[in-house]
Design a protein around this motif. Structure first.
Motif, PDB file in Angstrom:
ATOM      1  N   ALA B  74      53.050  37.404  36.853  1.00 46.64           N
ATOM      2  CA  ALA B  74      51.638  36.721  36.410  1.00 46.64           C
ATOM      3  C   ALA B  74      50.598  37.825  36.926  1.00 46.64           C
ATOM      4  O   ALA B  74      50.432  38.280  38.072  1.00 46.64           O
ATOM      5  N   PRO B  75      49.806  38.517  35.820  1.00 45.74           N
ATOM      6  CA  PRO B  75      49.001  39.492  36.407  1.00 45.74           C
ATOM      7  C   PRO B  75      47.837  39.026  37.262  1.00 45.74           C
ATOM      8  O   PRO B  75      47.342  37.789  37.198  1.00 45.74           O
ATOM      9  N   ASP B  76      47.146  40.069  38.194  1.00 40.71           N
ATOM     10  CA  ASP B  76      45.961  39.612  38.793  1.00 40.71           C
ATOM     11  C   ASP B  76      44.957  39.557  37.862  1.00 40.71           C
ATOM     12  O   ASP B  76      43.975  40.539  37.711  1.00 40.71           O
ATOM     13  N   ALA B  77      44.737  38.348  37.238  1.00 43.96           N
ATOM     14  CA  ALA B  77      43.800  38.183  36.025  1.00 43.96           C
ATOM     15  C   ALA B  77      42.352  38.507  36.651  1.00 43.96           C
ATOM     16  O   ALA B  77      41.543  39.264  36.081  1.00 43.96           O
ATOM     17  N   LEU B  78      42.143  38.177  37.749  1.00 42.75           N
ATOM     18  CA  LEU B  78      40.752  38.233  38.546  1.00 42.75           C
ATOM     19  C   LEU B  78      40.385  39.547  38.624  1.00 42.75           C
ATOM     20  O   LEU B  78      39.322  40.195  38.531  1.00 42.75           O
ATOM     21  N   ALA B  79      41.411  40.547  39.069  1.00 44.94           N
ATOM     22  CA  ALA B  79      41.216  42.198  39.108  1.00 44.94           C
ATOM     23  C   ALA B  79      40.637  42.484  37.905  1.00 44.94           C
ATOM     24  O   ALA B  79      39.858  43.477  37.908  1.00 44.94           O
TER      25      ALA B  79
END
Lengths: 153, 120
Positions: B74-79
């Motif tokens: 799961a990609p670090d969507a926030l970054a």
């Protein structure tokens, strides 16, 4: 399952040594608007149209170098001549949703000329699983854990 | 902080060498459960338990298609979003700077009183 939208707001101000009328005019005249806002370093503008009235659209089709095609579609929600422009716009990249925004440009006379205040609320919609996101994902996790551990030393 | 996952569950997820190895492998791209099990001397169901734990903590996502379960980090969507937001804001800062340059160079005589306005 689509990733949740991420919301942010920001305000930018500039004071220009000129009249409110001239500042407002830069938003009204398509050639001025395009030069000031659509064109920029590294951009190629493929098409630009401006219908500056409530309910009218400004549509830009562009790319960065030989990157994917991008679009900006902006609708004017409210216009008070020489004072305030309220608009909403959405952006796509490679045909996929990128962001949706609500903004106001407020123009007022101040000592030294005209104050332009731009406020925007943005929803970032591009929660795609790009490979860059994956690399950041694993790195981000370990970095975040390292930070937490440092705090509790 | 990390979206979708509480820090405690992420700590637990990564407090195991097998799970850490799985996460490292997934950083290179998605993989099936079978592929992920390859390097380890354990049963598919044991690997499956590790993956379920990673999924529960939000570190990975998985999808079953026919008989194959594919797992992806799961990609670090926030970054990624934060980076995009700063670029987006920076673009607007440059636009408003450019507007200042254009206004300074502008020779439209719209502010002149009608009497002295030249006809173009």
């Amino acid at each position: 399952m689509t990733a949740p939208a991420i919301h942010r707001s920001f305000t930018i101000e500039r004071t220009y040594p000129t009249t409110a009328k001239r500042v407002f005019r830069a938003f009204v005249v398509p050639a001025k608007k395009r030069r000031g806002f659509a064109e920029g370093e590294g951009f190629g503008v493929d098409s630009y149209t401006l219908d500056f009235q409530v309910g009218g659209f400004e549509r830009t089709r562009f790319r960065f170098g030989d990157g994917p095609p991008m679009t900006t579609d902006c609708v004017y929600l409210d216009i008070i001549d020489n004072e305030r422009i309220t608009f909403a716009y959405s952006m796509t990249i490679g045909g996929a949703p990128l962001s949706a925004s609500l903004g106001t440009m407020e123009i007022s006379s101040v000592a030294g000329g005209t104050l332009l205040r731009f406020t925007e609320h943005t929803a970032f919609l591009d929660g795609t699983d790009s490979s860059a996101g994956r690399r950041e994902g694993s790195l981000g996790l370990f970095e975040a854990l390292a930070r937490e551990l440092e705090q509790h030393d | 902080m990390l979206q979708h996952s509480s820090l405690d569950s992420v700590f637990q997820a990564l407090a195991d060498p097998t799970r850490r190895a799985i996460v490292e492998r997934l950083a290179a791209g998605s993989a099936s459960v079978t592929e992920l099990a390859e390097p380890f001397d354990m049963t598919l169901s044991a690997i499956g338990q590790h993956i379920r734990l990673l999924e529960d903590s939000g570190v990975v996502r998985s999808q079953k298609s026919g008989r194959t379960r594919t797992v992806v980090l799961a990609p670090d969507a926030l970054a990624a979003a934060e980076r995009w937001f700063s670029q987006h804001r920076a673009r607007w800062e440059r636009r408003l700077d450019r507007l200042g340059d254009l206004l300074a160079a502008d020779d439209d005589d719209i502010d002149q009183p009608k009497k002295s306005r030249r006809k173009s």
